[in-house]
Design a protein around this motif. Structure first.
Motif, PDB file in Angstrom:
ATOM      1  N   ASP A  31       5.975  -3.343   0.176  1.00 59.59           N
ATOM      2  CA  ASP A  31       6.840  -2.259   0.142  1.00 59.59           C
ATOM      3  C   ASP A  31       8.228  -2.518   0.514  1.00 59.59           C
ATOM      4  O   ASP A  31       8.371  -3.288   1.432  1.00 59.59           O
TER       5      ASP A  31
ATOM      6  N   ASP B 141       1.828  -2.497   2.777  1.00 61.27           N
ATOM      7  CA  ASP B 141       3.136  -2.299   3.726  1.00 61.27           C
ATOM      8  C   ASP B 141       3.932  -3.579   3.623  1.00 61.27           C
ATOM      9  O   ASP B 141       5.030  -3.569   3.718  1.00 61.27           O
TER      10      ASP B 141
ATOM     11  N   ALA C 254       5.032   6.822   8.986  1.00 58.43           N
ATOM     12  CA  ALA C 254       5.095   5.536   9.331  1.00 58.43           C
ATOM     13  C   ALA C 254       5.285   5.292  10.762  1.00 58.43           C
ATOM     14  O   ALA C 254       5.931   6.049  11.339  1.00 58.43           O
TER      15      ALA C 254
ATOM     16  N   SER D 272      -3.615   0.083   2.960  1.00 55.48           N
ATOM     17  CA  SER D 272      -2.703   0.504   2.107  1.00 55.48           C
ATOM     18  C   SER D 272      -2.677  -0.271   0.892  1.00 55.48           C
ATOM     19  O   SER D 272      -2.739  -1.672   1.098  1.00 55.48           O
TER      20      SER D 272
ATOM     21  N   SER E 254       1.752   8.946  -0.295  1.00 54.98           N
ATOM     22  CA  SER E 254       0.515   8.900   0.539  1.00 54.98           C
ATOM     23  C   SER E 254       0.011  10.148   0.589  1.00 54.98           C
ATOM     24  O   SER E 254       0.689  11.248   0.949  1.00 54.98           O
TER      25      SER E 254
ATOM     26  N   ARG F 171       2.769  -7.831   7.069  1.00 56.16           N
ATOM     27  CA  ARG F 171       2.241  -6.325   7.879  1.00 56.16           C
ATOM     28  C   ARG F 171       0.735  -6.573   8.084  1.00 56.16           C
ATOM     29  O   ARG F 171       0.124  -7.260   7.487  1.00 56.16           O
TER      30      ARG F 171
ATOM     31  N   GLN G 282       3.531   2.115  -1.757  1.00 49.32           N
ATOM     32  CA  GLN G 282       2.283   1.919  -1.200  1.00 49.32           C
ATOM     33  C   GLN G 282       1.499   3.256  -0.790  1.00 49.32           C
ATOM     34  O   GLN G 282       2.152   4.115  -0.726  1.00 49.32           O
TER      35      GLN G 282
ATOM     36  N   GLN H  34      -2.415   2.417   9.778  1.00 49.41           N
ATOM     37  CA  GLN H  34      -2.189   1.106  10.041  1.00 49.41           C
ATOM     38  C   GLN H  34      -3.062   0.006   9.234  1.00 49.41           C
ATOM     39  O   GLN H  34      -2.932  -1.074   9.075  1.00 49.41           O
TER      40      GLN H  34
ATOM     41  N   SER I 260      -0.094   3.950   1.773  1.00 46.47           N
ATOM     42  CA  SER I 260      -0.012   4.196   3.412  1.00 46.47           C
ATOM     43  C   SER I 260      -1.102   5.209   3.863  1.00 46.47           C
ATOM     44  O   SER I 260      -0.891   6.362   4.125  1.00 46.47           O
TER      45      SER I 260
END
Length: 674
Positions: A62, A59, A661, A77, A653, A54, A69, A74, A71
């Motif tokens: 995870d 991510d 997400a 993380s 997070s 990712r 994570q 995008q 998070s």
């Protein structure tokens, strides 16, 4: 556990999947298989790494047992292991740190990308003997070929290439690596990657039901829905390396350049300025963006011939110049500067009558400065050194381990006129017994001291990414953890499994406690120490129901949970991941593989102060891997994640109630090795 990780592949060369006998060098100084190691471990390589890749390392990992994570959109993380992260977990590149500012704040991305990695090793639980007290939660070691360590199998060149497209955000990733034997044993290496992704789409409202009910928008404002604005990213990296590979080892160096630019998909500040505008208004519609630049230099060598009482020596040294700008409307709001180096020498003893061992010296220096609006930590310098020895003895079915490490940390802030010095001792001892029919039972015990870092000692200012005003405590002492890990494992045959149970007892566990006061419109969070306990369980199992030649069908399961509370009050600690359970199945053949899995994450209602509960969710994933050419390491992969378009919010997070997400994502990947 996914069958791709558990069962050793016997078919197409492109599978390249790590099994229970996969050697893990990060957990044990001399290298040992996952079956033998008295800690929870995971390995990602080959197709499995390509399928899970990712935009962030958190991510990407995870879904592995015991991992969650941070998070933060995008672009940023970090991994969390057994509810512990930050400065208690070390992310490494070839045994050395990432030399960045990612432990300072969850919106800071680690300076590492898995696009050109050959393998990732994850150690769950203290890896303090080799890597110091900052690895008390565990280690994520990214192994690549930036310094070539061996000659290509064909004597000339080898490498890999990967390209992919993701439907959610139109993510494009291209990466490649090449090793070439120039002449004799002189090797050259080059690798690089480029990733571009637009704003991702969420399954529904960005803010959670609880957040919308607690903080309704003003009349006339529309609730953000679907697209997470300012969540796009663009990053790239390039590495060049040279090494000499001989009969008794190698020596080489590399230079890496990394650039990363990504947006934060929430408004981090709305303080009113003169003239009645807010910071977000003054900054325009761009929002807050992070722009990271790092230049890194590595020198790596190994000697594999007997000398004195040793048969192998490993040398690692790395230095990086790291700059991170937080941009508000295109202007620099805060600048983070980090100059850091790290070096280590590890010596493996010659095996003698079942006795083996490794000893080492480890040095690390960090010069950190933050300038601007979010400079909540004053300029500071940290120097660490450590000496360790790890010894093993094997007799018949018994295996015994014992080790000790001495650590010294000096941390100072000239602006405050404060210097603190800490000396810590880490001890570990373990034993395992190999039973019949591939079973093994083991126990590992440890005691570790971790010194507080500069953030915990010196912080004094608004930290907008965590929505707090942070206050350090210059009088903090070392935190001490004593713990046990129990193992039961089975390798070989149609049924294989790994079970790890753990218990940690912390004295003076350092965390942020809300005082109930406010500063600059933010709740005050004071770094303080308390006693705490962590316990949990991780289970991975794979059962092969049917096999006929190169075709096989198996089912697999994975479960993990962690409970973490203050000892005296029995109050839950914040951002602890909930229980999760994954059930999957795999069909494997010479020409294609199919993997389907459903992960269920339970709701998290054991919450800390000023924390909201998190609802449960189901994450449905599937992949098809095609090997179109006989005896060629080429794979075509179609991989889907969150196929049910669930509202996934990670309790770990800070943004869980502000942005979920990404929703349904399908990725198309072409991977080739040569």
């Amino acid at each position: 556990m996914a069958n791709a990780q558990m069962a050793t592949d016997q078919g197409h060369p492109g599978h390249d999947r790590g099994g229970i006998e996969e050697i893990v060098v990060s957990a044990h100084p001399g290298g040992r298989s996952r079956f033998e190691i008295l800690q929870g471990t995971s390995v990602l390589a080959g197709e499995e790494l390509a399928r899970t890749l990712r935009s962030t390392i958190g991510d990407s990992l995870d879904g592995l047992p015991g991992l969650s994570q941070t998070s933060f959109g995008q672009g940023a993380s970090r991994p969390i292991i057994r509810g512990l992260g930050g400065d208690r977990l070390r992310i490494l590149i070839n045994d050395l740190g990432t030399f960045d500012a990612s432990t300072t704040s969850p919106d800071h991305a680690p300076a590492v990308d898995l696009a050109t990695a050959r393998k990732v090793e994850v150690i769950r639980g203290p890896a303090t003997l080799m890597y110091g007290a900052n690895a008390i939660a565990g280690v994520v070691n990214v192994i690549d070929d930036r310094v070539p360590r061996a000659l290509p199998e064909n004597g000339r060149v080898d490498g890999q290439f990967r390209t992919s497209y993701g439907t959610n955000g139109d993510e494009v990733l291209n990466s490649g690596a090449l090793n070439a034997n120039i002449i004799g044993g002189l090797m050259a290496h080059v690798d690089g990657f480029y990733r571009d992704a637009g704003d991702f789409k969420a399954p529904g409202f960005l803010r959670s039901d609880r957040e919308r009910a607690a903080n309704p928008l003003a009349s006339g404002e529309s609730e953000p829905f679907g697209r997470a604005e300012n969540s796009d990213l663009e990053n790239w990296g390039i590495t060049g390396g040279l090494s000499y590979v001989g009969r008794h080892g190698f020596l080489g160096a590399s230079v890496t350049r990394l650039d990363n630019n990504y947006g934060i998909p929430v408004e981090l500040e709305e303080e009113e300025e003169e003239g009645g505008s807010t910071d977000s208004e003054a900054g325009g519609e761009e929002g807050v963006r992070i722009d990271i630049e790092q230049t890194r230099y590595d020198l790596i060598g190994e000697w594999t011939s007997d000398f004195l009482v040793f048969d192998q020596a490993r040398f690692r040294f790395g230095y990086a110049d790291y700059d991170q700008a937080e941009l508000e409307g295109g202007e620099i709001g805060t600048l983070f500067l980090n100059d850091e180096w790290e070096g280590r020498i590890d010596l493996d003893q010659i095996a003698h009558e079942g006795w083996t061992g490794t000893s080492g010296l480890h040095l690390r220096s960090r010069d950190f400065e933050a300038i601007g609006a979010e400079a909540f930590v004053p300029p500071n310098e940290t120097f660490q050194w450590g000496l360790y020895s790890f010894q093993s003895y094997e007799i018949g079915p018994w295996h015994f381990d014992a080790g000790a490490r001495l650590d010294r940390q000096d941390v100072q802030s000239d602006n405050l006129g404060v210097e603190r010095n800490f000396t810590g001792i880490s001890l570990s001892a373990g034993a395992s017994y190999a039973l019949r029919d591939g079973y093994l039972i083991g126990i590992n015990s440890f005691r570790t001291e971790r010194a507080p870092n500069a953030d915990e000692l010196f912080s004094n200012g608004p930290h907008l990414a965590t929505f707090t005003f942070e206050l350090g405590d210059v009088d903090l002492g070392e935190e001490t953890v004593k713990g046990l890990e129990l193992n039961l494992k089975k390798a070989g045959g149609p049924f294989e499994f790994l079970i790890n149970g753990f218990y940690y007892d912390y004295s003076d566990f350092i965390f942020e406690r809300f005082t109930g006061e406010e500063e600059d419109g933010l709740p005050v969070a004071q770094f303080t120490a308390t006693n705490a306990r962590f316990y949990g369980l991780e289970l991975e199992a794979d059962y092969e129901l049917w096999r006929a030649g190169e075709q096989a069908f198996s089912i697999n399961a994975q479960l993990d949970f962690v409970n973490a509370k203050e000892t005296a009050s029995d109050t839950p600690l914040s951002r602890i991941p909930p229980l999760s359970f994954t059930l999957g199945s795999d069909y494997e053949s010479h020409y294609f593989d199919v993997h389907i899995a459903a992960e269920y994450a339970a709701s998290q209602k054991d919450i800390g102060e000023f924390e909201l509960p998190t609802d449960d969710y189901v994450n449905l994933t599937a992949s098809l891997v095609v090997h179109p050419f006989e005896e060629r390491d080429i794979s075509l992969i179609i991989e889907g994640r969150n196929l049910a378009d669930s509202d996934i919010r990670f309790h770990t997070s800070f943004l869980k109630d502000l942005v979920p997400a990404p929703g349904r994502t399908v990725r198309f990947i072409l991977r080739a090795g040569f």
